[in-house]
Design a protein around this motif. Structure first.
Motif, PDB file in Angstrom:
ATOM      1  N   ASN A  23       0.826  -1.208   0.000  1.00  0.00           N
ATOM      2  CA  ASN A  23       0.000   0.000   0.000  1.00  0.00           C
ATOM      3  C   ASN A  23       0.862   1.261   0.000  1.00  0.00           C
ATOM      4  O   ASN A  23       0.465   2.297  -0.531  1.00  0.00           O
ATOM      5  CB  ASN A  23      -0.926   0.013   1.227  1.00  0.00           C
ATOM      6  N   TYR A  24       2.033   1.154   0.620  1.00  0.00           N
ATOM      7  CA  TYR A  24       2.955   2.292   0.653  1.00  0.00           C
ATOM      8  C   TYR A  24       3.349   2.684  -0.771  1.00  0.00           C
ATOM      9  O   TYR A  24       3.373   3.865  -1.116  1.00  0.00           O
ATOM     10  CB  TYR A  24       4.195   1.913   1.485  1.00  0.00           C
ATOM     11  N   TYR A  25       3.624   1.692  -1.584  1.00  0.00           N
ATOM     12  CA  TYR A  25       4.068   1.979  -2.957  1.00  0.00           C
ATOM     13  C   TYR A  25       2.909   2.403  -3.844  1.00  0.00           C
ATOM     14  O   TYR A  25       3.096   3.152  -4.793  1.00  0.00           O
ATOM     15  CB  TYR A  25       4.842   0.773  -3.528  1.00  0.00           C
ATOM     16  N   ASP A  26       1.710   1.920  -3.527  1.00  0.00           N
ATOM     17  CA  ASP A  26       0.533   2.400  -4.279  1.00  0.00           C
ATOM     18  C   ASP A  26       0.306   3.889  -4.015  1.00  0.00           C
ATOM     19  O   ASP A  26      -0.129   4.633  -4.883  1.00  0.00           O
ATOM     20  CB  ASP A  26      -0.732   1.628  -3.848  1.00  0.00           C
ATOM     21  N   ASP A  27       0.617   4.294  -2.779  1.00  0.00           N
ATOM     22  CA  ASP A  27       0.377   5.688  -2.377  1.00  0.00           C
ATOM     23  C   ASP A  27       1.494   6.626  -2.855  1.00  0.00           C
ATOM     24  O   ASP A  27       1.246   7.804  -3.117  1.00  0.00           O
ATOM     25  CB  ASP A  27       0.271   5.722  -0.839  1.00  0.00           C
ATOM     26  N   LEU A  28       2.701   6.099  -2.961  1.00  0.00           N
ATOM     27  CA  LEU A  28       3.879   6.936  -3.215  1.00  0.00           C
ATOM     28  C   LEU A  28       3.725   7.871  -4.419  1.00  0.00           C
ATOM     29  O   LEU A  28       4.040   9.070  -4.305  1.00  0.00           O
ATOM     30  CB  LEU A  28       5.113   6.017  -3.360  1.00  0.00           C
ATOM     31  N   PRO A  29       3.227   7.375  -5.556  1.00  0.00           N
ATOM     32  CA  PRO A  29       3.118   8.271  -6.722  1.00  0.00           C
ATOM     33  C   PRO A  29       2.079   9.381  -6.521  1.00  0.00           C
ATOM     34  O   PRO A  29       2.077  10.362  -7.264  1.00  0.00           O
ATOM     35  CB  PRO A  29       2.676   7.342  -7.855  1.00  0.00           C
ATOM     36  N   THR A  30       1.200   9.245  -5.530  1.00  0.00           N
ATOM     37  CA  THR A  30       0.265  10.353  -5.265  1.00  0.00           C
ATOM     38  C   THR A  30       0.940  11.433  -4.434  1.00  0.00           C
ATOM     39  O   THR A  30       0.404  12.522  -4.297  1.00  0.00           O
ATOM     40  CB  THR A  30      -1.022   9.884  -4.538  1.00  0.00           C
ATOM     41  N   PHE A  53      -4.491  21.377  -9.426  1.00  0.00           N
ATOM     42  CA  PHE A  53      -5.831  20.797  -9.435  1.00  0.00           C
ATOM     43  C   PHE A  53      -5.852  19.525 -10.276  1.00  0.00           C
ATOM     44  O   PHE A  53      -6.387  18.492  -9.861  1.00  0.00           O
ATOM     45  CB  PHE A  53      -6.830  21.835  -9.965  1.00  0.00           C
ATOM     46  N   GLU A  54      -5.216  19.581 -11.432  1.00  0.00           N
ATOM     47  CA  GLU A  54      -5.220  18.386 -12.291  1.00  0.00           C
ATOM     48  C   GLU A  54      -4.455  17.229 -11.658  1.00  0.00           C
ATOM     49  O   GLU A  54      -4.869  16.078 -11.747  1.00  0.00           O
ATOM     50  CB  GLU A  54      -4.676  18.735 -13.680  1.00  0.00           C
ATOM     51  N   ARG A  55      -3.346  17.562 -11.007  1.00  0.00           N
ATOM     52  CA  ARG A  55      -2.619  16.491 -10.302  1.00  0.00           C
ATOM     53  C   ARG A  55      -3.501  15.899  -9.196  1.00  0.00           C
ATOM     54  O   ARG A  55      -3.517  14.690  -8.981  1.00  0.00           O
ATOM     55  CB  ARG A  55      -1.322  17.035  -9.695  1.00  0.00           C
ATOM     56  N   SER A  56      -4.251  16.768  -8.527  1.00  0.00           N
ATOM     57  CA  SER A  56      -5.118  16.276  -7.449  1.00  0.00           C
ATOM     58  C   SER A  56      -6.234  15.380  -7.975  1.00  0.00           C
ATOM     59  O   SER A  56      -6.635  14.420  -7.316  1.00  0.00           O
ATOM     60  CB  SER A  56      -5.723  17.451  -6.675  1.00  0.00           C
ATOM     61  N   LEU A  57      -6.749  15.711  -9.162  1.00  0.00           N
ATOM     62  CA  LEU A  57      -7.784  14.840  -9.750  1.00  0.00           C
ATOM     63  C   LEU A  57      -7.214  13.456 -10.025  1.00  0.00           C
ATOM     64  O   LEU A  57      -7.863  12.432  -9.755  1.00  0.00           O
ATOM     65  CB  LEU A  57      -8.318  15.457 -11.043  1.00  0.00           C
ATOM     66  N   ALA A  58      -5.990  13.429 -10.544  1.00  0.00           N
ATOM     67  CA  ALA A  58      -5.358  12.128 -10.816  1.00  0.00           C
ATOM     68  C   ALA A  58      -5.158  11.367  -9.497  1.00  0.00           C
ATOM     69  O   ALA A  58      -5.402  10.159  -9.406  1.00  0.00           O
ATOM     70  CB  ALA A  58      -4.021  12.342 -11.529  1.00  0.00           C
ATOM     71  N   ARG A  59      -4.723  12.098  -8.492  1.00  0.00           N
ATOM     72  CA  ARG A  59      -4.537  11.503  -7.157  1.00  0.00           C
ATOM     73  C   ARG A  59      -5.867  10.951  -6.653  1.00  0.00           C
ATOM     74  O   ARG A  59      -5.933   9.853  -6.090  1.00  0.00           O
ATOM     75  CB  ARG A  59      -4.006  12.610  -6.240  1.00  0.00           C
ATOM     76  N   GLN A  65     -16.364  19.159  -9.952  1.00  0.00           N
ATOM     77  CA  GLN A  65     -15.706  18.222 -10.875  1.00  0.00           C
ATOM     78  C   GLN A  65     -15.328  16.928 -10.163  1.00  0.00           C
ATOM     79  O   GLN A  65     -15.440  15.837 -10.705  1.00  0.00           O
ATOM     80  CB  GLN A  65     -14.442  18.863 -11.475  1.00  0.00           C
ATOM     81  N   LEU A  66     -14.839  17.075  -8.932  1.00  0.00           N
ATOM     82  CA  LEU A  66     -14.469  15.881  -8.166  1.00  0.00           C
ATOM     83  C   LEU A  66     -15.705  15.021  -7.902  1.00  0.00           C
ATOM     84  O   LEU A  66     -15.669  13.786  -8.048  1.00  0.00           O
ATOM     85  CB  LEU A  66     -13.824  16.306  -6.838  1.00  0.00           C
ATOM     86  N   ALA A  67     -16.803  15.690  -7.554  1.00  0.00           N
ATOM     87  CA  ALA A  67     -18.048  14.962  -7.271  1.00  0.00           C
ATOM     88  C   ALA A  67     -18.557  14.256  -8.525  1.00  0.00           C
ATOM     89  O   ALA A  67     -19.082  13.138  -8.464  1.00  0.00           O
ATOM     90  CB  ALA A  67     -19.099  15.925  -6.724  1.00  0.00           C
ATOM     91  N   GLU A  68     -18.364  14.913  -9.649  1.00  0.00           N
ATOM     92  CA  GLU A  68     -18.785  14.315 -10.915  1.00  0.00           C
ATOM     93  C   GLU A  68     -18.032  13.008 -11.161  1.00  0.00           C
ATOM     94  O   GLU A  68     -18.600  11.995 -11.552  1.00  0.00           O
ATOM     95  CB  GLU A  68     -18.539  15.332 -12.040  1.00  0.00           C
ATOM     96  N   ARG A  69     -16.733  13.045 -10.906  1.00  0.00           N
ATOM     97  CA  ARG A  69     -15.939  11.824 -11.072  1.00  0.00           C
ATOM     98  C   ARG A  69     -16.345  10.761 -10.045  1.00  0.00           C
ATOM     99  O   ARG A  69     -16.389   9.572 -10.359  1.00  0.00           O
ATOM    100  CB  ARG A  69     -14.455  12.133 -10.909  1.00  0.00           C
ATOM    101  N   ALA A  70     -16.613  11.213  -8.830  1.00  0.00           N
ATOM    102  CA  ALA A  70     -17.038  10.256  -7.796  1.00  0.00           C
ATOM    103  C   ALA A  70     -18.365   9.620  -8.184  1.00  0.00           C
ATOM    104  O   ALA A  70     -18.576   8.415  -7.998  1.00  0.00           O
ATOM    105  CB  ALA A  70     -17.168  10.972  -6.453  1.00  0.00           C
ATOM    106  N   ALA A  71     -19.244  10.437  -8.770  1.00  0.00           N
ATOM    107  CA  ALA A  71     -20.576   9.946  -9.131  1.00  0.00           C
ATOM    108  C   ALA A  71     -20.491   8.804 -10.137  1.00  0.00           C
ATOM    109  O   ALA A  71     -21.277   7.858 -10.091  1.00  0.00           O
ATOM    110  CB  ALA A  71     -21.413  11.094  -9.694  1.00  0.00           C
TER     111      ALA A  71
END
Lengths: 635, 635
Positions: free
Chosen positions: A556-563, B74-80, B119-125
């Motif tokens: 899980n540590y490595y899954d999280d690392l890229p975030t 913001f875009e990095r956070s969406l990927a995260r 936008q985040l909620a849309e992706r969650a939905a």
């Protein structure tokens, strides 16, 4: 300069405190009134006891809520003062500390305060006593030293002067600049340091002060101002600290004295460095007797680490070291001591061939009992250490063997000072029958990166001061992180050149693995040793091939690392496959991994690689390691 | 209402935590991400384990630094977020907590924050997940719940709602008023209490939260707002507490559940008390299933205190009680149990005639093993206690003997509920062969004033909650005072009528006498028992004549006393001669004295007299007592 300490700074009954203070070679005390009020000892007995111990009662404190009061309250306070003056006479104490008023009745009237203090001083003068007025950081109307000084000047009485306390000034982020101009009206100086905290100032003051050199205030700059004022003593400590109150007082009293000696030495050094046109600095140096310890030596690194073992552990630990890429490098000419080497790292296994190793092994089992520090001035290092109250250690040395200047660090570990001129192996040529250098380069571990020392809570401030005062190391920021069974607080200490790094770890819980190891080692024990590699992934591959077991890290540590970091996916997979942890700071990156604990002991090894100017210790990853160790134990 | 707790609230590995949470009968958890990141357990395993334990992963938390960011971040956070959504799906977790942004990059733009959350909620939905947005008290631009609510409304997305946390609201002294109007957009409720502290809010939040009922926040008022909003669960705890992290998790999990049951009961009670025109209250009561414990019983005082002893101690302690003016009042019909009485005080010496006394004696030697509390509803008291997770205690009872509803208090002491209708001695008439009443009135000790309980630090919050929730006592202010070997923290707990007073003492040091006694008693032990006299000076004179040894108080204390209070000189001399301590509050005066410790045990007795409406316990004088005890030990 006479040195003094307030009785509140130490644990125990008043009798105990006086003995501990005398044993640490203080010249005097501040008597904290509640210590006397609760003591079953009359003033005459107290005075006799202090005389017998060579202590002077320099100051009686505190006298509260006096200045700037309405008339009726003022008159009651004068009557109260006469009772205390009687007591001071009986104690042979020449001065009382009046701290600024905190009462809601106090009036915001500096002139009134001055007039009332003048009257008090007049009464004190009749008995040849003196009044020192101090601004409490939480005084109702007077909380800066300049306000107190203004009132003292207005009152203008020869028996009234100013008392300053570094805590009250630094805690309000007020400047001590200008204290130098107070001159002979500076009646008394109290020094306290403290960690920076987002805590209200009263709680901070009453629970978290510590000795100069243990905290984060500019105590040197503060005391320099006092010296420039021509202040010639006493130099006194008034420390309210929950941990000190709960720790055997002899140890704390030694820290107290060390802190003052260090402080005097630092201020002397500054004054000596002052430009020639700074006549005041020269005057201050000439008129005061400031302690003059030998300078901090430069360290070139750790020459060797010595483990106390028995025959079985010499075998098993030696075997582990071999799998870590170390080679057997030699055997002592006359003692059951062996040497293992890799790169610039020397590890010595001492089968209780010296008293220090014997004692350490009997107390703690297999554990680090000594360090060798490389310096170009071993004698100077020893002299500084002993000047700053470290105990000298004289090891038994066989005929013709290398004799090393050595001290005992707080808690019992021996520190040897090794002449840098001996080079990496010169030290061992005399005493050891050395083997030929191994050809394969081991696992690529090239040097010692740092040592992590596990401390019980009552040892942390002691070690911060020891590292700063005796070894000249600076403290990094303290960080806290979570073990599954409580929080750990970690402080890196390093010299400016980053050749000597110690990490001081303290558990805020008694139930962590670290706390239990620190407890089992009598309060101070090396918890792990970090070796540096120039290519950690390659080193780890070789170590794993050799059968070294690393602490496994959760997927899980490595899954999280890229975030958390922008990292190449392939690199993350290499870290995952190797079980290597990653950290990044603006200065650089840090790769690291931990070996499993050495059986029968708390310690383990860390393998690290610093990229760029990364200056930390991967604290953010410690929870992954600790959680994993806890999960191992459950399986 | 489903009940939940964040994994960070408990100590141990994630596996441990889940087991403790399930054992305390929670319905679900908030998964604190670092607990998962460091766990060697995949999401699928975690889900299976929770299923097996009957736990639902209600919330994944926290997701940080999201809203109001510049485009690239913001875009990095969406990927995260997508990585975390994958994980939530694998865990079967329907909701993520997004806490307000603390990043220095965050922009003060509520509209932008709303658009990004949309936008985040849309992706969650798309995955049928939900987003809960919470204002962190130290958020950079959003730190009040109303700001978060404004943004949620602007974003206007069915998969986005509001999360509220009592800590973040109360710590900023913000009002929860208005949460009731959030309605169905209230997605999740986190409850935490805390002591009031002058500490910066982040450190306060990360180290000192505790369970509802353990601190000083108006958690009932806060949760009432949530219930009025129509919120139907989960009711969840998110508690960062250094002590809880270091305490075995089973105990803490029981406290956690008790706190929620108490909280639900309190809110239900408030809603039931609401005036008839408050239609919302009636609606809330009908639509929610709030826990409905029996009401807090009224207590009329302490019926008896029972000591576990052996034959020798029965003899010695009985002898001490006689010198204290108690009379031997009877012997149990079938067991080795004796009764001593004076005024309204009944003390029972149990020679290990019951399992509880046997166990207590074997663990702690002579010590208090049980209390009897007088109430007009013993069955109700028992039912409330067991409803709030206290263990029932079923004592073995002989034929025809009085059977008392009883529980086990945290740490093992038994509490019996005694029917007030039995009067002062009715309880004993059935089971004891009673002696005729002594004629001389003893030493004038008429009633039990209070019991002081010594606790290890990990037991204090447990006891505060137990006293509040199970016994209906309120907590006074905590005070700190100095033992020679560390600080003591003391909290008085009393019912509104002041018929039942317990003082909870905790040592912040391991070296005080109190700490050692608490440790030796397994964490919880009665430290002293205070008897009240209507004329303490007369009682003390009689006791001294009978040979009772009181803790001697320093003469210096009496020299100082007139400087603190306006007292008649002759009265001070009477106090001095008697060795009686004095305290004064605006409400009245307090006279008290302590007996020396009972040999072979930590406990002692206090003798007190309240004048006027004095409501404290003389804490200011405790240092005089403790210093004196320490000096005795040195002699």
């Amino acid at each position: 300069m006479r040195r003094s300490i307030a009785t509140v700074s130490l644990s125990g009954t008043l009798r105990d405190k006086l003995q501990a203070i005398a044993a640490a070679r203080f010249d005097g005390i501040e008597l904290f009134e509640p210590d006397f009020t609760t003591a079953r000892m009359s003033a005459a007995e107290m005075r006799q006891r202090c005389d017998d111990l060579g202590l002077k009662v320099e100051l009686f404190q505190p006298f509260r809520d006096f200045e700037g009061m309405p008339q009726a309250a003022f008159e009651r306070s004068l009557a109260r003062a006469e009772v205390k003056f009687d007591l001071m006479e009986a104690l042979g104490c020449p001065m009382v500390l009046v701290c600024s008023n905190t009462s809601p009745l106090a009036l915001p009237d500096a002139q009134l305060a001055a007039e009332q203090l003048h009257q008090l001083a007049e009464r004190a003068a009749r008995r040849n006593l003196r009044i020192g007025f101090e601004a409490l950081a939480w005084g109702r109307h007077v909380n800066k030293w300049r306000q107190a000084w203004d009132i003292v000047q207005r009152a203008d009485h020869p028996h009234l002067g100013l008392i300053v306390d570094s805590f009250h000034t630094a805690s309000l982020k007020d400047s001590p600049q200008g204290i130098a101009d107070v001159g002979e009206k500076l009646f008394f100086v109290q020094m306290a340091d403290a960690p920076l905290m987002g805590l209200d100032v009263i709680d901070w003051a009453r629970h978290h002060r510590n000795f100069p050199g243990q905290g984060q205030f500019d105590v040197v700059g503060f005391f320099e101002q006092c010296v420039r004022a021509g202040y010639s003593g006493p130099l006194s400590l008034e420390i309210f600290n929950d941990v000190f109150r709960a720790t055997p007082n002899r140890r704390i009293a030694v820290d107290a004295m060390r802190s003052l000696l260090w402080l005097e030495g630092e201020v002397r050094h500054r004054l000596e460095q002052a430009p020639a046109e700074d006549a005041a600095a020269a005057r201050a140096l000439q008129s005061q007797v400031l302690f003059d310890p030998p300078p901090v030596p430069a360290f070139q690194g750790i020459s060797f680490i010595e483990f106390a073992v028995d025959g079985t552990h010499a075998e098993n630990l030696g075997q582990l070291l071999r799998t870590l890429g170390f080679s057997f490098a030699g055997r002592h000419r006359s003692k059951a001591v062996t040497l293992f080497r890799q790169g610039g790292v020397n590890l010595v296994l001492n089968q209780q061939a010296t008293p220090a190793a014997r004692e350490r092994f009997s107390l703690q089992g297999p554990s680090v009992c000594a360090l060798g520090l490389r310096t170009d001035d071993p004698a100077g290092a020893l002299n500084r250490a002993t000047a700053l109250q470290s105990a000298r250690y004289d090891a038994p040395t066989g005929t013709g063997e290398q004799r090393l200047p050595s001290i005992v660090a707080p808690g019992g570990m021996v520190i040897h000072f090794v002449d840098d001129a001996l080079g990496e192996s010169g030290l061992f040529e005399k005493d050891f029958i050395l083997e030929a250098e191994a050809a394969d380069g081991g696992a690529g571990l090239q040097s010692l990166d740092h040592l992590a020392v596990g401390l019980t809570p009552d040892r942390l401030d002691t070690w911060v001061l020891f590292c700063r005062a005796v070894l000249g190391l600076d403290a990094g920021d303290a960080v806290k992180f979570a073990d599954p069974f409580g929080l750990i607080r970690s402080t890196g200490m390093a010299d400016a050149a980053r050749r000597l790094r110690l990490v001081l770890n303290m558990s805020m819980s008694e139930r962590t693995r670290m706390a239990q190891a620190a407890q089992a080692s009598g309060g101070v024990g090396v918890q792990h040793i970090a070796f540096a590699s120039a290519d950690l992934l390659a080193s780890v591959a070789r170590l794993k091939a050799a059968g070294v077991r690393l602490v496994p890290i959760s997927d899980n540590y490595y899954d999280d690392l890229p975030t958390r970091f922008e990292l190449d996916a392939a690199f993350v997979e290499r870290l995952r496959a190797a079980g290597v942890l990653f950290d990044r700071s603006p200065q650089g990156d840090y790769l690291h991994a931990y070996t499993e604990g050495y059986a029968g002991s708390g310690f383990f090894f860390e393998l690290v690689q610093r990229l760029g100017a990364y200056d930390g210790y991967g604290a953010v990853n410690a929870p992954a390691r600790m959680a994993s160790q806890a999960q191992e134990e459950q399986q």
